[in-house]
Motif scaffolding. Sequence first.
Motif, short mmCIF file in Angstrom:
data_model
loop_
_atom_site.label_atom_id
_atom_site.label_comp_id
_atom_site.label_asym_id
_atom_site.label_seq_id
_atom_site.Cartn_x
_atom_site.Cartn_y
_atom_site.Cartn_z
N HIS A 178 23.24 44.87 47.30
CA HIS A 178 23.46 44.62 45.87
C HIS A 178 22.11 44.59 45.14
O HIS A 178 21.07 44.32 45.73
N THR A 179 22.20 44.86 43.84
CA THR A 179 21.01 44.78 42.99
C THR A 179 21.30 43.87 41.81
O THR A 179 22.45 43.46 41.58
N ASP A 180 20.24 43.56 41.04
CA ASP A 180 20.49 42.87 39.78
C ASP A 180 20.81 43.92 38.72
O ASP A 180 20.90 45.12 39.02
N SER A 181 21.01 43.48 37.48
CA SER A 181 21.46 44.40 36.43
C SER A 181 20.31 45.05 35.67
O SER A 181 20.55 45.77 34.69
N THR A 182 19.09 44.82 36.09
CA THR A 182 17.96 45.46 35.42
C THR A 182 17.77 46.87 35.99
O THR A 182 18.25 47.19 37.07
N GLY A 183 17.03 47.66 35.26
CA GLY A 183 16.77 49.02 35.73
C GLY A 183 17.92 49.96 35.44
O GLY A 183 18.97 49.57 34.93
N LEU A 184 17.72 51.24 35.77
CA LEU A 184 18.73 52.25 35.54
C LEU A 184 19.86 52.13 36.56
O LEU A 184 19.62 51.90 37.75
N ASP A 185 21.09 52.30 36.09
CA ASP A 185 22.24 52.15 36.97
C ASP A 185 22.22 53.19 38.09
O ASP A 185 22.56 52.89 39.24
N THR A 186 21.81 54.43 37.76
CA THR A 186 21.77 55.48 38.78
C THR A 186 20.79 55.11 39.89
O THR A 186 21.04 55.35 41.08
N ASN A 187 19.68 54.50 39.55
CA ASN A 187 18.70 54.08 40.56
C ASN A 187 19.22 52.89 41.37
O ASN A 187 18.95 52.78 42.57
N ASN A 188 19.98 52.02 40.72
CA ASN A 188 20.49 50.83 41.41
C ASN A 188 21.47 51.18 42.53
O ASN A 188 21.54 50.46 43.53
N TRP A 189 22.24 52.25 42.34
CA TRP A 189 23.16 52.65 43.41
C TRP A 189 22.39 53.04 44.66
O TRP A 189 22.71 52.61 45.78
N ASP A 190 21.37 53.85 44.49
CA ASP A 190 20.54 54.23 45.64
C ASP A 190 19.82 53.02 46.23
O ASP A 190 19.71 52.88 47.46
N LEU A 191 19.34 52.15 45.36
CA LEU A 191 18.59 50.98 45.80
C LEU A 191 19.47 50.04 46.62
O LEU A 191 19.05 49.54 47.67
N SER A 192 20.69 49.80 46.14
CA SER A 192 21.57 48.89 46.88
C SER A 192 21.94 49.47 48.25
O SER A 192 22.02 48.74 49.24
N THR A 193 22.14 50.78 48.30
CA THR A 193 22.47 51.42 49.58
C THR A 193 21.29 51.35 50.54
O THR A 193 21.46 51.10 51.74
N LYS A 194 20.08 51.56 50.02
CA LYS A 194 18.88 51.48 50.87
C LYS A 194 18.71 50.07 51.44
O LYS A 194 18.31 49.90 52.60
N ARG A 195 18.99 49.07 50.64
CA ARG A 195 18.89 47.69 51.12
C ARG A 195 19.88 47.44 52.27
O ARG A 195 19.54 46.79 53.27
N ALA A 196 21.10 47.98 52.13
CA ALA A 196 22.09 47.82 53.19
C ALA A 196 21.66 48.58 54.44
O ALA A 196 21.76 48.06 55.56
#
Length: 285
Positions: A178-196
């Motif tokens: 999961h990510t917080d709500s800051t930043g671009l939504d498109t980047n957050n999807w990749d970021l949350s997946t990378k964290r997992a």
Amino acid sequence: MVVEAEAPVHGDAEEENYFISMTDMMVGVLFIFIIMLMAFALNFQKQADRQEDKISVAEEVGRKLEALEQRVSQRLSEIREAASARAQLLHDLRDALSREGLNVTVDEANGVLRLSEDAILFPVNGADLVGRARDNVDKLARVLAHILPVYSPCPAVADSPCLSRSRAYVETAFIEGHTDSTGLDTNNWDLSTKRAVNTFRELIVAAPDLRRILNGRGSEVLSVSGYASTRGIDPDRTALAYSRNRRIDLRFVMEVDSESGLREIQTLIDGMKGEIAHLSRPAVP
């Protein structure tokens, strides 16, 4: 004389003819009555047969309703068993992690073990596990490797056969990023997946046997998913809230053979619909 003699003869003939005609009429009426009686008896027999047929159909519908009730009760029992087993798994993990110094939150309704920011804290816009976060994932790996096999039908030993399904087992353990709500939504999807994915990789480095824990289909139990900021747990717009939302959850899905169970129930329902339609069909004269 002759006339007088013939007269009685003519009268007797008329009486005889009258008697014959009355007899014929009585025979005719009796014949008609017999035909009517036969028709009534035949119609009564048809009605009786139809009634018996309806009773037979109704009894069959009753049997199918009873079977349906048993199937539904069985499925509900399996679902309750799976929910109970998942709750026990969550509490076992929470207690074991607590002994390791990690505080986690249990969400029984959704089957989620939520790792707080104190356990795994990601940097802003980052997916790397560093320092304390890596150490805590290693602790999580050891606990999972110890407890998950108890809830798996397939032992974490190479070439060991899976057990028959006699209780509820884990079908999938999702490592959710999961990510917080800051930043671009498109980047957050990749970021949350990378964290997992990074959490998954560290888990199997710390405890390689985790990849040998399989579900009833023989597939690996561990899996990954990313949700960006769509499942935040703290709606505030503060630094603390953002850090809480940058997290890893573990979501456990239990094995319940719902598909075949629902197909079985649907077959019973379709059969009952046919029987009820037969009962409702107007009688054919």
